[in-house]
Design an enzyme around this catalytic site. Sequence first.
Site, PDB file in Angstrom:
ATOM      1  N   THR A  25       0.822  -1.208   0.000  1.00 11.38           N
ATOM      2  CA  THR A  25       0.000   0.000   0.000  1.00 11.38           C
ATOM      3  C   THR A  25       0.860   1.263   0.000  1.00 11.38           C
ATOM      4  O   THR A  25       0.525   2.230  -0.673  1.00 11.38           O
ATOM      5  CB  THR A  25      -0.938   0.051   1.231  1.00 11.38           C
ATOM      6  N   VAL A  26       1.989   1.234   0.713  1.00 15.95           N
ATOM      7  CA  VAL A  26       2.812   2.447   0.761  1.00 15.95           C
ATOM      8  C   VAL A  26       3.495   2.700  -0.587  1.00 15.95           C
ATOM      9  O   VAL A  26       3.486   3.822  -1.102  1.00 15.95           O
ATOM     10  CB  VAL A  26       3.854   2.382   1.903  1.00 15.95           C
TER      11      VAL A  26
ATOM     12  N   GLY B 220       4.632   8.425  10.776  1.00 20.53           N
ATOM     13  CA  GLY B 220       3.991   8.484   9.456  1.00 20.53           C
ATOM     14  C   GLY B 220       4.064   9.837   8.786  1.00 20.53           C
ATOM     15  O   GLY B 220       5.142  10.325   8.437  1.00 20.53           O
TER      16      GLY B 220
ATOM     17  N   GLU C  94      12.058  10.077   7.065  1.00 21.25           N
ATOM     18  CA  GLU C  94      10.947  10.805   7.702  1.00 21.25           C
ATOM     19  C   GLU C  94       9.744   9.902   7.935  1.00 21.25           C
ATOM     20  O   GLU C  94       9.076   9.985   8.965  1.00 21.25           O
ATOM     21  CB  GLU C  94      10.548  11.994   6.816  1.00 21.25           C
TER      22      GLU C  94
ATOM     23  N   ASP D 128       6.968  -1.728  17.890  1.00 23.64           N
ATOM     24  CA  ASP D 128       6.924  -0.728  16.817  1.00 23.64           C
ATOM     25  C   ASP D 128       7.171   0.675  17.379  1.00 23.64           C
ATOM     26  O   ASP D 128       7.970   1.449  16.841  1.00 23.64           O
ATOM     27  CB  ASP D 128       5.553  -0.808  16.128  1.00 23.64           C
TER      28      ASP D 128
ATOM     29  N   LYS E 220      10.465   3.490  16.759  1.00 18.84           N
ATOM     30  CA  LYS E 220      10.358   4.915  16.457  1.00 18.84           C
ATOM     31  C   LYS E 220      11.011   5.760  17.552  1.00 18.84           C
ATOM     32  O   LYS E 220      11.703   6.744  17.273  1.00 18.84           O
ATOM     33  CB  LYS E 220       8.880   5.291  16.308  1.00 18.84           C
TER      34      LYS E 220
END
Lengths: 442, 442
Positions: free
Chosen positions: B27-28, B149, B144, B216, B220
């Site tokens: 999807t990305v 996101g 980034e 996750d 980050k």
Amino acid sequence: MPNSATIHDQAASERPPLRIAVAGLGTVGAGVIRLLEENRDLITRRAGRPIEVVAVSARDRNKDRGIDLSPYRWEDDMDDLAALADVDAVVEVIGGSDGPALTLARNTLKRGKPFVTANKAMIAHHGMELATIADSSDIPLKFEAAVAGGIPVIKALREGASANRITRVYGILNGTCNFILTKMEAEGRDFADVLTEAQAKGYAEADPSFDVDGVDAGHKLSILAAMCFGSRLDFGNVTTRGIRAITAADIREAETLGYRVRLIGMAEQGEDGLYQCVQPCLVPAEHPLGYVPGSLNAVVAEGNFVGRLFFEGAGAGDGPTASAVVADLIDVARNEYGPAFAMAVETLEALPVADSGGRSGKSYVRLIVADRTGVLAEIATAMRDAGVSVESFIQRGAQDGAALIAMVTHEGEARAVADAVSRLTASPNLLGDPVVMPILDL
Amino acid sequence: MPNSATIHDQAASERPPLRIAVAGLGTVGAGVIRLLEENRDLITRRAGRPIEVVAVSARDRNKDRGIDLSPYRWEDDMDDLAALADVDAVVEVIGGSDGPALTLARNTLKRGKPFVTANKAMIAHHGMELATIADSSDIPLKFEAAVAGGIPVIKALREGASANRITRVYGILNGTCNFILTKMEAEGRDFADVLTEAQAKGYAEADPSFDVDGVDAGHKLSILAAMCFGSRLDFGNVTTRGIRAITAADIREAETLGYRVRLIGMAEQGEDGLYQCVQPCLVPAEHPLGYVPGSLNAVVAEGNFVGRLFFEGAGAGDGPTASAVVADLIDVARNEYGPAFAMAVETLEALPVADSGGRSGKSYVRLIVADRTGVLAEIATAMRDAGVSVESFIQRGAQDGAALIAMVTHEGEARAVADAVSRLTASPNLLGDPVVMPILDL
């Protein structure tokens, strides 16, 4: 254990410094000097080389500013600091849209030297001229501090959200107004009362009109709009309405309806052109702008891929403003900058002014009327004749035979509401000016 | 009237394009291609030249991805897209900390070509190695999209707040957990129940552990910490506690105390080193993190001059993630980038791990105990013996002869609370695992 602020980067500290002159030594100028001093090693690491103040200038050499200026050369001639052979870049924190700030900006850029400013009024009025000089020789013209103080919103929109078509940008762009409105809300007090207190405490200027009439927010909004839409900066077409007419009763009525009163600057690029307006609005209590406390600023931007972004922080003050000025200097030192308005200034589009009367939405209308037979019918008739449909209507007894009427209209064009209100202004039953505020439904 | 997205910048469009290869077409990847297509003219204006996809690669060539891939050359060899003569830069949106993503990253940077990725796991595990390759030849390594996101938080902290010593960075870094917790809160439902629904709707993975166990968010957080503190990235020392043990009752008790339960990743640089922890916390209802709705992400950073900055937006999804990836590409096309971690990787400091037991604050402690005589004394004794002072204490009857005990401690060291709880774990009266959450008082 040393913390990162004191770590030394030998290589970076030995590279040729970016030598700057600072014009203006008010709280912001002093803040910039203090920041460069206090975070020196960290800034050298981030910039890849030292940033050194070599010269300073201000109107009055002898004023006590609470910082030691002895390490810096004083220059009497503020107009052309860029002429100095050992100055690589100029920081302007004098303020004022014209006068010495503008002269300095022109002179600096014309000499091909980078110019960093916190001056929203000057950029709003002369940004296109200055950007034209800067872009023509690929010279940095940077003004992060001009919008929303310490929030890096220029950076975030210009670069962080650069892949998006921004459809709308809006926010709380004046901390003084937000301080006053949130204090009126918390304490049930009226505007004049809170303003006097804010002035006494130094939160508001002796002449508060730039802030409370929306001019300052308008300056910032016009800069944001140009940055977001790739359009020519057009401060002359920002509509501004201030907060002087807002009463404690308006805030109370808004609250019972689930809204908060905030001074909102909004710019939108629509089919018919560019809409730019600063005005008090009813913001849903659950909207992030409804929570922005005290004198903070906040900006919302909506992009066609990223969706809604929200940024909040201190919009003024020496520390936050200095933070933005020095961030710009670090970009200059790193040689990482682009055109002043994100794209070549000659490609910025001159957008027509959108018809604000055609904007659709709900409105809040508040009237103070004489408590007489027939007044209700008069209001209802004006609404009907202007084609305004009313969703909710409250009448409350006020003092001295007066009544407060607060209405929320159904979705409709702004011009119809304005028409309805103008039909009432001649009425002897209307006491004082009506207040109309759009309801933000975003 | 043309809008700015369709304005054409002749000069920019005629400059040599940045030619990219996209690896990964989930999807990305599809979102990146769709964004580059849809906002083409705007991106060309902002980047100063076109950004063109020349090659794509993914595991399965024949999968239907809902986008037309025919304009792009398909490459079977994903490992070395950078070897292609007409590829200037590589975008990696495959995912996974190792395997093909890592091979591609190494190969691309070693060939001296820019590498843009959304891969938080890979950066968390191999960021230092990759940054070393990138910095040694001054090649852009940009990520980034790897943190929060669509929120341009790397940009904002790395450049926008670069003048500040950042003392603390924290936030809601996992949208799935925030979706689950806010839904539990709104509907009074338990974790497992909401997770099942989230999985059915595609908001949570079939194997949710990366999200709900805090891994996750930990990836980050470790990236943010390195960026903010100028320290070496140290994912191995991020402590992670997930949200599986949180019950509807915890959320209810927190609410009566004026708090909301949120999964918070926090990194702090203190006297004794670097603290990095992801765990559910009680956040004051009036703190901006208390309002972050649904699957949004939000980051707070505190700088020594700018004060508190708050950023909110979509932390996942194809549009927001593509927005961040393409922003990086625009920086690459403009040639505006610096070292991957804001300063030369060899100058990043290896910070010792801070003693998390020594952290001071209030804690929420919840126990489920057998509703028997003497249990209260047992708990009170454990608290006293561990030196924990209790500020508030609630006992409620639960089901089947069990009682729920919810306490808030006075300010004290985390290790004392852990000690008190460990004194109780052997007790036959304790039913199920105790829940301890720090109370965020910021």
